[in-house]
Design a protein around this motif. Structure first.
Motif, PDB file in Angstrom:
ATOM      1  N   SER A 175      12.419  90.407  78.491  1.00 49.32           N
ATOM      2  CA  SER A 175      13.416  89.627  78.365  1.00 49.32           C
ATOM      3  C   SER A 175      14.479  89.972  77.660  1.00 49.32           C
ATOM      4  N   LEU A 221      21.130  86.566  86.289  1.00 55.25           N
ATOM      5  CA  LEU A 221      22.379  86.102  85.351  1.00 55.25           C
ATOM      6  C   LEU A 221      23.715  86.599  85.575  1.00 55.25           C
ATOM      7  N   SER A 261      25.942  79.639  74.956  1.00 52.60           N
ATOM      8  CA  SER A 261      25.819  80.019  76.313  1.00 52.60           C
ATOM      9  C   SER A 261      26.405  79.259  77.249  1.00 52.60           C
ATOM     10  N   ALA A 313      15.883  88.921  84.725  1.00 51.67           N
ATOM     11  CA  ALA A 313      16.690  88.054  84.617  1.00 51.67           C
ATOM     12  C   ALA A 313      18.338  88.724  84.498  1.00 51.67           C
ATOM     13  N   THR A 328      18.628  87.419  77.072  1.00 45.42           N
ATOM     14  CA  THR A 328      18.302  86.492  78.060  1.00 45.42           C
ATOM     15  C   THR A 328      16.899  85.768  77.445  1.00 45.42           C
TER      16      THR A 328
END
Length: 531
Positions: A429, A392, A84, A388, A434
């Motif tokens: 998630s 992101l 990541s 998220a 994520t």
């Protein structure tokens, strides 16, 4: 019967005023049996001073539910190669080389999380299969993109997908080709390694105040053994509970046999925006075409009718559901709902009412307009969403803006808009897409890039707690009140409290985001699973 008393904390409960000050909670045989001011607390066999655990801003809330998880992938990501932070092809190759040096010859190198959209615009070209071969010293390499709907693979794995839709000679595979190489890459994982990864994922979830997860499996995502192993771990008293969704078309009977609560989850109506495979009504700005649809409205109809047949025969709801991200895919799914509604009902009950009672689900729901949202309301569809994603990849400068343009990016993931018209939301998630991060998800919903799509902290918290239980037809769960399950988490809130929720945003827009709460104890039906 033994009793446990938890004292000296703010408690998020409808049984006390929001500003009640320090309170106490009594647990008897896994159930909350009393709530009130500390000074009125009854005697108990065990007393836990929560302020000693969590400090001045001690807080007790219902435990979180993560409504979309891949436990094995999450556990492997926690112990495997995390990409990541990579910001170039060279970063990826260097990380692969370093990780490969820790592996025995013949091992498969598994990595996750590269996101080329976060790299400099002029350098958004990932490494090739040949480059991966050299970096890994000839080991097989499988590196899933952040969306998990595409992957970079080494030459040996790539040859397995020649001629399959989504094959690319560069080594970046999508669609069916991705499923082929993924299955081959994961085939080398032993049952013991798989269960260890699953346990690690569930223990990590417990450490974040998560009391239950929804495991999403199915062909192309996980094997039946993988799926049933996760469900078995979720029945152990020391781990979060697991509610399974098996995503196979016309798979209601198999879902029931496997122990799932629904035939949905990762039943793919399309792919993902990160891999340009989500099915859109208009073209991507940075790629050819508008993605891919994997089901027809007729198939959606037949799948939902199959779920209703098995609901009747088993005496319990067998939820249907689909992974649908793009507006074209969501339209197809909703057209199938309309066709199913025309076949259901009778004796004065409409087909739409029958569908509403079942609470079928659509996962992700990223690109959707008002007309489509109205159909969610009509059929009582649960929107299982991941806040998220906006944090992101949303806004004016991140991946969605590159793929879709700024206008579509700012309109994506409209959680507040769905909530405002009464759509049931269940937050999760999609880990490891994520990270497991429940308070971060609540904050992301409160702080959506588009101010018109934001939610209140109260509503976002409810979507990540009670919403997850409601999505699995567990309507009595997710609230702390006498007679309800004692499933809760104890938090240290370093930035202070606003009533019985932590401070999630700064007082002024230009100030840094405050630290999120730290979990000190997670209790599931009266038993400690973390702390």
């Amino acid at each position: 019967m033994p009793t446990s008393l938890y004292t000296n904390a703010a408690i998020r409960t409808p049984a006390l005023p929001v500003h009640a000050g320090l309170s106490a909670l009594l647990v008897t045989d896994g159930v909350v049996t009393w709530l009130g001011p500390v000074e009125d607390a009854p005697a108990a066999d065990t007393v836990v001073d929560v302020r000693e655990l969590a400090g001045e801003n001690a807080l007790i809330t219902p435990a979180f539910v993560d409504a979309h998880v891949h436990a094995t992938d999450t556990g492997l990501a926690l112990s495997g190669l995390d990409l990541s932070a990579a910001r170039s092809a060279r970063d990826v190759l260097d990380a692969v080389a370093a990780f490969a040096a820790t592996l025995p010859e013949g091992a498969v190198l598994l990595g996750h999380g590269f996101d080329e959209s976060a790299w400099p615009r002029e350098a958004q070209v990932p490494p090739t299969a040949a480059e991966l071969d050299r970096a890994a010293g000839g080991r097989a390499v499988y590196l899933s993109q952040a969306s998990i709907h595409s992957a970079l693979v080494s030459s040996g794995l790539l040859t397995l997908a020649e001629g399959v839709a989504g094959y690319d000679a560069s080594g970046w595979v999508r669609r069916d080709a991705h499923h082929v190489v993924r299955e081959a890459a994961f085939a080398g994982i032993t049952a013991e390694q798989r269960r260890a990864a699953q346990r690690r994922a569930l223990e990590h979830a417990a450490s974040l105040g998560i009391g239950a997860i929804h495991e999403c499996g199915g062909p192309g995502t996980s094997s039946e053994d993988d799926f049933t192993d996760v469900l078995a771990l979720g029945r152990l008293p020391e781990l979060p509970e697991v509610y399974g969704y098996w995503g196979e078309l016309m798979g209601a009977a198999k879902a029931v046999d496997l122990g799932a609560v629904g035939a949905g989850g990762d039943l793919y109506a399309d792919g993902a925006l990160g891999s340009r495979t989500a099915h859109l009504s208009s073209d991507y700005l940075d790629g050819d075409g508008c993605g891919f649809g994997y089901v027809t409205a007729d198939q959606v109809r037949d799948h939902l009718l199959d779920c209703h047949r098995h609901s009747s025969s088993t005496g319990r709801f067998v939820q249907g559901g689909f992974h649908a991200i793009g507006d074209a895919a969501i339209t197809t799914v909703l057209d199938g709902f309309a066709m199913a509604a025309a076949k259901l009902g009778g004796n004065g009950v409409s087909g739409a009412e029958v569908l509403r009672e079942s609470r079928h689900r659509i996962e992700h729901v990223e690109i959707v307009d008002k007309a489509l949202i109205a159909r969610f309301v009509e059929y009582g569809i649960v929107a299982s969403m991941q806040p998220a994603f906006d944090r992101l990849w949303g806004g004016e400068h991140q991946m969605y803006a590159q793929r879709l343009g700024v206008a579509r990016s700012l309109a994506s993931n409209p959680m507040g808009q769905l909530h405002a018209v009464g759509v049931t939301l269940a937050f999760g998630s999609d880990s490891p897409v994520t990270p497991l991060d429940p308070w971060g998800s609540v904050r992301a919903a409160v702080n959506h890039f588009n101010p018109t799509l934001r939610m209140s902290a109260k509503s976002a918290f409810a979507a990540h707690t009670r919403g997850g239980w409601r999505a699995a037809h567990r309507d009595d769960e997710g609230v702390l009140a006498p007679g309800k399950a004692a499933t809760f988490a104890v938090w240290q809130a370093p930035a202070g409290l606003v009533g019985t929720l932590p401070t999630l945003l700064p007082a002024l827009p230009d100030e840094p985001l405050p630290d999120l709460p730290d979990c000190r104890l997670t209790i599931l039906r009266g038993e400690k699973i973390y702390g």
